[in-house]
Design an enzyme around this catalytic site. Structure first.
Site, PDB file in Angstrom:
ATOM      1  CG  ASN A 195      80.530  42.317 137.022  1.00 18.23           C
ATOM      2  OD1 ASN A 195      81.027  41.431 137.728  1.00 18.23           O
ATOM      3  ND2 ASN A 195      79.505  43.051 137.439  1.00 18.23           N
ATOM      4  CG  LEU A 196      87.432  40.738 136.661  1.00 17.67           C
ATOM      5  CD1 LEU A 196      87.789  39.553 135.763  1.00 17.67           C
ATOM      6  CD2 LEU A 196      88.569  41.764 136.664  1.00 17.67           C
ATOM      7  CB  SER A 197      83.081  41.424 140.658  1.00 15.97           C
ATOM      8  OG  SER A 197      83.983  42.507 140.794  1.00 15.97           O
ATOM      9  CD  GLU A 198      77.794  39.992 137.634  1.00 23.98           C
ATOM     10  OE1 GLU A 198      76.772  40.554 138.065  1.00 23.98           O
ATOM     11  OE2 GLU A 198      78.086  39.910 136.423  1.00 23.98           O
ATOM     12  CG  ASP A 264      70.743  47.274 132.426  1.00 27.33           C
ATOM     13  OD1 ASP A 264      71.036  46.100 132.738  1.00 27.33           O
ATOM     14  OD2 ASP A 264      70.092  48.032 133.163  1.00 27.33           O
TER      15      ASP A 264
END
Length: 478
Positions: A195-198, A264
């Site tokens: 995701n964007l944060s990761e 998921d």
């Protein structure tokens, strides 16, 4: 982009990762404990749900795709509960049970829809003391079309490199849902789905899409990835590939109730689609569509193949109603790929009456989908003469599309539907009327040439467009 449904029923995906049990104790909390200032919950309901990699495997099975789950559990009641739930949902469980270590369990105590406390049961040493997963992986690789590494930072994927190498050697694409600040562990994978944060935790803050694309491509190059998919919440998804332009897909959800488990669902649909023969861009588009459905549900939820299929049909304008020949061809191909029998009939349908409705209901019962082909205004005029049609083509199509028995309506400008029959190849051609023999039906030989059937149904007596028009004229004359 024209989307189609992959052959999920002919595909299998192997999921390897951190397996967890999500356990919920629910009940009423109407008093405070005399022992301490805490609520007393009278447990009335216990629910167990697969978590972590188990939820990914469950999502894959819900699509109708073969699903195998590999990972570590304890040798305990929690592992038994997980296996029973997953097996019942169609997931093949290949657990490596580790004695003396508990199955990772998250116990949530809930009262009146409010979570009061969460208790985690886990040991970080489980994966260290567990047997190597490589023999089990190699056993299943030959029968699967994709491998998902589902990392929840619980230790199973502390060293995924041997797993990635084995899958690549077997020609199986590897999709990784990454965790942590060390993506180098996933070097050589086919696709990463942070995701964007990761993603920004690895490459730094991206103030715009251009920076995101530049840093994403640099990350792909450094990690030797075939593709990178950054999920961006309300901003949709961005797919990057070394040999193609970036693909930005907007978020499709109109209402977002709960994003739990959406990641998921995304990786499950991606892997199942690739295993089912879809191209990467099409697989991502399907995953984006699936995510829009899941976030509109409360709680962790899986999307079923019929749900996704309906969404695809709605996207293509092929769910129900009036459509072009091109749209109809897509709809019929999809129906046929799912074993549905397509019934076809045609006519002018100038004034829709009880006879038409009864006839169409009878035709629909012969199969799973009913196509009604309607002569356009010029062809009706050629066939019926001046003054016909009474109702123009758009009105006739609208009325037919509104009938419950009718799935799809298409207009044609020829005098007969021969070209449609040659293109669409319906399973059954139906006509109603006073045909003495099926060979009197236009196009019968086309349908029978590819193994289709021709059937003639009787119409309701004394009910026809001509008789209705004659009565109207006689009443007008009187």
């Amino acid at each position: 982009m024209k989307l189609g449904m992959p052959r999920f029923d002919q595909a299998r995906v192997l999921v390897l990762g951190d397996i967890m049990l999500d356990r919920y104790w629910q009940g009423d909390a109407s008093r405070i404990s005399p022992e301490a200032p805490v609520p007393v919950v009278r447990v009335e309901q216990i629910n167990d749900r697969p978590g972590g990699a188990g939820n990914v495997a469950l999502n894959i099975a819900a699509l109708g795709c073969g699903s195998t789950l590999l990972g570590y559990t304890g040798d305990d009641e929690m592992a038994d509960a997980l296996q029973a739930t997953l097996t019942g949902a169609g997931v093949e469980c290949s657990f490596e049970r580790v004695p003396e270590s508990p199955t990772i369990t998250k116990l949530r105590v809930i009262s009146r829809h409010q979570q009061l406390i969460r208790l985690d049961f886990e040991e970080q040493s489980m994966a260290v003391n567990a047997p190597n997963l490589m023999p089990a992986l190699e056993k299943h690789l030959g029968s699967c079309g994709a491998l998902i590494l589902s990392d929840y930072a619980k230790g199973t994927l502390a060293d995924p490199q041997p797993l990635i190498a084995a899958a690549k050697a077997a020609g199986v694409p590897v999709l990784v849902d990454p965790k942590g600040a060390d993506f180098d562990r996933y070097r050589g994978a086919t696709l990463l789905t942070p995701n964007l944060s990761e993603f920004e935790a690895i490459v730094g803050h991206c103030e715009n899409e251009q920076v995101l694309v530049e840093r994403g491509k640099a990350l792909m190059h450094s990690l030797d990835l075939k593709a990178l998919l950054v999920t961006r919440g309300e901003h949709g998804m961005t797919l990057l590939r070394p040999d193609a332009d970036e693909l930005h897909l907007p978020a499709r959800a109109r209402e977002v109730f709960d994003v739990t488990g959406a990641g998921d669902t995304v990786i499950a649909v991606l892997a199942a689609s690739l295993a089912g023969g879809a191209a990467m861009a099409d697989a991502v588009a399907l995953a984006n569509l699936a995510a829009s459905i899941v976030v509109a549900k409360l709680g962790t939820a899986a999307i079923s193949a019929p749900e996704l299929r309906r969404a695809v049909q709605a996207e293509q304008g092929t769910e129900r109603g009036a459509m072009s020949r091109e749209q109809l061809a897509i709809a019929i191909a999809d129906a046929r790929s799912h074993g549905e029998k397509v019934v076809f009939t045609n006519g002018c349908f100038d004034i829709i009456h009880a006879g038409h409705v009864t006839y169409l209901e009878q035709a629909r019962k012969l199969g799973d989908r009913l196509v009604v082909a309607v002569n356009d205004d010029d062809s009706v005029r050629r066939l019926k003469g001046d003054g016909r049609p009474v109702n123009p083509i758009d009105r006739r199509v609208a009325v037919l599309a509104g009938l419950e028995a009718v799935d799809w309506v298409v207009s044609f400008d020829e005098d007969t539907p021969r070209s449609l029959l040659e293109t669409l190849h319906p399973d059954i051609l139906v006509k109603g009327g006073d045909y003495g023999d099926k060979r009197d039906v236009v196009g019968w030989e086309i349908v029978e040439s590819y193994g289709g059937q021709v059937q003639v149904l009787s119409l309701v007596e004394n009910v026809s467009t001509t008789s209705i028009l004659n009565r109207m004229q006689n009443n007008g004359d009187s």
